[in-house]
Design a protein around this motif. Structure first.
Motif, PDB file in Angstrom:
ATOM      1  N   ARG A 208       0.831  -1.206   0.000  1.00 29.54           N
ATOM      2  CA  ARG A 208       0.000   0.000   0.000  1.00 29.54           C
ATOM      3  C   ARG A 208       0.866   1.256   0.000  1.00 29.54           C
ATOM      4  O   ARG A 208       1.798   1.385   0.793  1.00 29.54           O
ATOM      5  N   VAL A 209       0.561   2.161  -0.907  1.00 26.86           N
ATOM      6  CA  VAL A 209       1.196   3.476  -0.944  1.00 26.86           C
ATOM      7  C   VAL A 209       0.090   4.523  -1.071  1.00 26.86           C
ATOM      8  O   VAL A 209      -0.990   4.221  -1.588  1.00 26.86           O
ATOM      9  N   PRO A 210       0.319   5.743  -0.627  1.00 21.78           N
ATOM     10  CA  PRO A 210      -0.750   6.746  -0.649  1.00 21.78           C
ATOM     11  C   PRO A 210      -0.996   7.370  -2.020  1.00 21.78           C
ATOM     12  O   PRO A 210      -2.098   7.827  -2.306  1.00 21.78           O
ATOM     13  N   GLU A 211       0.009   7.389  -2.872  1.00 22.34           N
ATOM     14  CA  GLU A 211      -0.140   8.097  -4.145  1.00 22.34           C
ATOM     15  C   GLU A 211      -0.579   7.146  -5.260  1.00 22.34           C
ATOM     16  O   GLU A 211      -0.261   5.972  -5.254  1.00 22.34           O
ATOM     17  N   PRO A 212      -1.354   7.664  -6.249  1.00 21.94           N
ATOM     18  CA  PRO A 212      -1.749   6.842  -7.395  1.00 21.94           C
ATOM     19  C   PRO A 212      -0.577   6.620  -8.342  1.00 21.94           C
ATOM     20  O   PRO A 212       0.431   7.336  -8.284  1.00 21.94           O
ATOM     21  N   LYS A 213      -0.701   5.635  -9.196  1.00 18.16           N
ATOM     22  CA  LYS A 213       0.311   5.373 -10.224  1.00 18.16           C
ATOM     23  C   LYS A 213       0.435   6.604 -11.108  1.00 18.16           C
ATOM     24  O   LYS A 213      -0.556   7.228 -11.456  1.00 18.16           O
ATOM     25  N   ALA A 214       1.665   6.938 -11.464  1.00 17.48           N
ATOM     26  CA  ALA A 214       1.895   8.083 -12.340  1.00 17.48           C
ATOM     27  C   ALA A 214       2.827   7.656 -13.472  1.00 17.48           C
ATOM     28  O   ALA A 214       3.926   7.164 -13.213  1.00 17.48           O
ATOM     29  N   GLY A 215       2.417   7.813 -14.701  1.00 18.21           N
ATOM     30  CA  GLY A 215       3.265   7.487 -15.840  1.00 18.21           C
ATOM     31  C   GLY A 215       3.258   6.016 -16.203  1.00 18.21           C
ATOM     32  O   GLY A 215       2.608   5.194 -15.577  1.00 18.21           O
ATOM     33  N   LYS A 216       4.012   5.693 -17.230  1.00 17.16           N
ATOM     34  CA  LYS A 216       4.116   4.332 -17.759  1.00 17.16           C
ATOM     35  C   LYS A 216       5.026   3.498 -16.868  1.00 17.16           C
ATOM     36  O   LYS A 216       6.009   3.972 -16.343  1.00 17.16           O
ATOM     37  N   ASN A 217       4.676   2.208 -16.719  1.00 17.87           N
ATOM     38  CA  ASN A 217       5.530   1.279 -15.959  1.00 17.87           C
ATOM     39  C   ASN A 217       6.919   1.228 -16.571  1.00 17.87           C
ATOM     40  O   ASN A 217       7.070   1.257 -17.786  1.00 17.87           O
TER      41      ASN A 217
END
Length: 126
Positions: free
Chosen positions: A53-62
């Motif tokens: 679990r992390v607080p921030e959403p995914k950002a950008g391409k993997n």
């Protein structure tokens, strides 16, 4: 001496949703949970996959992604199964031999056209 991958770790907002999705996709099982996340494991000595679990959403391409291969059906049949589990088609275009999809939190992965043998049915805890 060498090293081996012990775990693959995926940052996500909802570890339970991600573990349920990827367990269904890969035929893995959930084997551990704690306040930080959920872990799934296959039947062989392949790495465990941890959803943290992390607080921030995914950002950008993997920068790293999974290529999954059907074991007992065609690519088209497996595509329909993955859609039914919650996968969506990515805006990234694949080639003739793979389809780029996204899991419920937007992590890209590829469904390949080649088939591979399924994992053994029995689970082994390390």
């Amino acid at each position: 001496m060498t090293s081996r991958i012990g775990d693959m770790v995926i940052d996500c907002r909802d570890p339970e949703v991600m573990a349920a999705f990827w367990s269904s996709v890969l035929g893995y099982r959930i084997f551990a949970r704690d306040q930080t996340g959920v872990a799934i494991r296959g039947a062989t000595v392949s790495p465990d996959i941890l959803f943290i679990r992390v607080p921030e959403p995914k950002a950008g391409k993997n920068r790293l992604h999974f290529d999954v291969c059907p074991t007992d059906r065609s690519q088209e049949e497996e595509l329909e199964r993955l859609f039914s589990l919650g996968a969506t088609r990515s805006s990234i275009v694949g080639s003739g031999s793979w389809v780029v999809l996204e899991d419920p939190e937007g992590h890209e992965f590829c469904l390949m056209s080649k088939r591979i043998a399924p994992e053994p049915a029995a689970y082994h805890d390390a």
